[in-house]
Motif scaffolding. Structure first.
Motif, mmCIF file in Angstrom:
data_model
loop_
_atom_site.group_PDB
_atom_site.id
_atom_site.type_symbol
_atom_site.label_atom_id
_atom_site.label_comp_id
_atom_site.label_asym_id
_atom_site.label_seq_id
_atom_site.Cartn_x
_atom_site.Cartn_y
_atom_site.Cartn_z
ATOM 1 N N ASN A 1 0.851 -1.179 0.000
ATOM 2 C CA ASN A 1 0.000 0.000 0.000
ATOM 3 C C ASN A 1 0.892 1.236 0.000
ATOM 4 N N GLU A 2 0.386 2.330 -0.550
ATOM 5 C CA GLU A 2 1.221 3.514 -0.708
ATOM 6 C C GLU A 2 1.551 4.193 0.614
ATOM 7 N N HIS A 3 0.822 3.852 1.697
ATOM 8 C CA HIS A 3 1.136 4.474 2.986
ATOM 9 C C HIS A 3 2.358 3.845 3.635
ATOM 10 N N VAL A 4 2.844 2.708 3.088
ATOM 11 C CA VAL A 4 4.032 2.065 3.640
ATOM 12 C C VAL A 4 5.240 2.955 3.381
ATOM 13 N N LEU A 5 5.986 3.241 4.441
ATOM 14 C CA LEU A 5 7.117 4.157 4.343
ATOM 15 C C LEU A 5 8.150 3.607 3.368
ATOM 16 N N GLY A 6 8.539 4.442 2.403
ATOM 17 C CA GLY A 6 9.495 4.024 1.389
ATOM 18 C C GLY A 6 8.845 3.597 0.099
ATOM 19 N N ILE B 1 11.510 12.614 -0.839
ATOM 20 C CA ILE B 1 12.665 12.315 0.013
ATOM 21 C C ILE B 1 12.482 12.934 1.384
ATOM 22 N N TYR B 2 12.102 14.215 1.406
ATOM 23 C CA TYR B 2 11.946 14.892 2.704
ATOM 24 C C TYR B 2 10.827 14.257 3.522
ATOM 25 N N ARG B 3 9.705 13.933 2.861
ATOM 26 C CA ARG B 3 8.574 13.347 3.599
ATOM 27 C C ARG B 3 8.994 12.050 4.291
ATOM 28 N N ILE B 4 9.678 11.182 3.565
ATOM 29 C CA ILE B 4 10.078 9.902 4.144
ATOM 30 C C ILE B 4 11.172 10.102 5.185
ATOM 31 N N TRP C 1 17.960 8.473 3.855
ATOM 32 C CA TRP C 1 17.107 9.311 3.026
ATOM 33 C C TRP C 1 17.656 10.721 2.920
ATOM 34 N N TRP C 2 18.282 11.223 3.966
ATOM 35 C CA TRP C 2 18.900 12.545 3.910
ATOM 36 C C TRP C 2 20.004 12.556 2.845
ATOM 37 N N ALA C 3 20.734 11.457 2.739
ATOM 38 C CA ALA C 3 21.813 11.360 1.753
ATOM 39 C C ALA C 3 21.283 11.351 0.325
ATOM 40 N N ARG C 4 20.023 10.989 0.112
ATOM 41 C CA ARG C 4 19.456 10.924 -1.232
ATOM 42 C C ARG C 4 19.363 12.297 -1.901
ATOM 43 N N PHE C 5 19.436 13.375 -1.140
ATOM 44 C CA PHE C 5 19.356 14.695 -1.761
ATOM 45 C C PHE C 5 20.529 14.926 -2.707
ATOM 46 N N GLU C 6 21.675 14.287 -2.447
ATOM 47 C CA GLU C 6 22.822 14.275 -3.361
ATOM 48 C C GLU C 6 23.384 15.659 -3.664
ATOM 49 N N SER C 7 22.983 16.668 -2.910
ATOM 50 C CA SER C 7 23.472 18.022 -3.142
ATOM 51 C C SER C 7 23.432 18.798 -1.837
ATOM 52 N N ASP C 8 24.527 19.460 -1.498
ATOM 53 C CA ASP C 8 24.561 20.270 -0.284
ATOM 54 C C ASP C 8 23.578 21.425 -0.365
ATOM 55 N N ASP C 9 23.386 21.981 -1.569
ATOM 56 C CA ASP C 9 22.439 23.087 -1.723
ATOM 57 C C ASP C 9 21.015 22.631 -1.425
ATOM 58 N N ARG C 10 20.661 21.443 -1.901
ATOM 59 C CA ARG C 10 19.314 20.925 -1.639
ATOM 60 C C ARG C 10 19.139 20.638 -0.155
ATOM 61 N N ARG C 11 20.155 20.050 0.463
ATOM 62 C CA ARG C 11 20.078 19.772 1.900
ATOM 63 C C ARG C 11 19.985 21.064 2.708
ATOM 64 N N LYS C 12 20.665 22.114 2.241
ATOM 65 C CA LYS C 12 20.663 23.388 2.965
ATOM 66 C C LYS C 12 19.245 23.948 3.074
#
Length: 292
Positions: free
Chosen positions: A41-46, A168-171, A187-198
């Motif tokens: 089901n889509e409510h399952v995390l991930g 990514i942020y929601r999960i 999941w935080w690492a999935r942003f793959e960019s310091d600017d996006r993480r900032k």
């Protein structure tokens, strides 16, 4: 020093242990009819909602180069009980050992109503069906697979790298609120960019807006349009209370339409039906200089 015992790599060591545990449940590969496969089901995390654009993209690829069933990166995984596996081996006139034949894996046959849960691969299999395929190569894992190992299997499939910023942020945030540090960091690492993480770090540091966005976490489809660049503009409005009240209004509307149990039914299609998303609306109002 042996890297496995290094005190500076506890998360890597934990991930290795989860993989080892996963392999204890691994039972090989087989060709399986797609009609016997179903998804979380889509409510399952991930997990993620079915994206028609992604399905169409894969169908176009199949039209150009075929499905390439035997490519390891194209496989999907399924969870199966020991009892159903044994019954299927008998029905298919094959053996457990044959499931480890990587050159010519067997075809498994099941009773008509048998369904095996696939932790990932819904877009690929939906595209395969539309392309005209009726079977796929499936890696089999016994049920009882520990939850961490199942999450790892679900979230580390090759196609799961295409998650959008909002997803990514929601999960990430849901794992963070559950104090599941290892999964949150992945999941935080999935942003793959310091600017996006900032940009998302700025949101986390703003307690009022963080609370406003947290209310929307159960509504999966609402996060589809969010990009780090839009978040940067939203935070740049410097009117936190007005933004918070706007987010509160969005929550009030969707929580009235969908109870907490049915919140995952709010998919991207539902959001698009509502015409203008909260994130896009905030950006448009900023450009026009409108008040909330």
């Amino acid at each position: 020093m042996d890297s496995d015992s290094s005190p500076f790599n506890p998360l890597g060591r934990r991930a290795d242990l989860i993989i080892q545990e996963r392999f204890r449940y691994y039972r090989g590969c087989a060709r399986i009819e797609i009609r016997h496969l179903e998804f979380d089901n889509e409510h399952v995390l991930g997990s993620r909602p079915l994206d028609a654009d992604n399905v169409n993209r894969l169908v176009k690829i199949f039209n150009i180069e075929g499905c390439s069933h035997f490519e390891p990166e194209h496989r999907v995984a399924a969870i199966i009980s020991e009892e159903i596996l044994i019954q299927s081996l008998i029905r298919s006139n094959t053996t457990q050992e044959a499931l480890f034949d990587i050159i010519d894996p067997p075809t498994l046959f099941f009773e008509e109503n048998t369904k095996l849960l696939c932790p990932y691969g819904k877009h690929r299999l939906k595209a395969a069906e539309e392309f005209g395929e009726n079977w796929w190569l499936v890696e089999l894992y016994l049920d009882g697979l520990p939850s961490e190992a199942l999450s790892q299997l679900r979230e580390e499939s090759s196609n799961s790298r295409n998650f959008k910023d909002g997803e990514i942020y929601r999960i990430y945030r849901q794992y963070d609120l559950q104090h599941k540090t290892a999964q949150a960091k992945k999941w935080w690492a999935r942003f793959e960019s310091d600017d996006r993480r900032k940009d998302f770090r700025r949101l986390l540091g703003n307690s009022l807006l963080r609370e406003g966005f947290d209310q929307l976490l159960p509504y999966i489809g609402l996060w589809d349009p969010l990009r780090s660049t839009q978040l940067e503009r939203i935070l740049g409005l410097r009117c936190d209370e007005e933004v918070y009240h706007y987010l509160q209004n969005i929550y009030n509307i969707w929580s009235t339409l969908f109870s907490e149990e049915k919140a995952p039914y709010v998919d991207p299609a539902s959001w698009n039906w509502w015409k203008v998303g909260v994130f896009s609306q905030l950006f448009l109002q900023q450009k026009k200089g409108e008040n909330f």
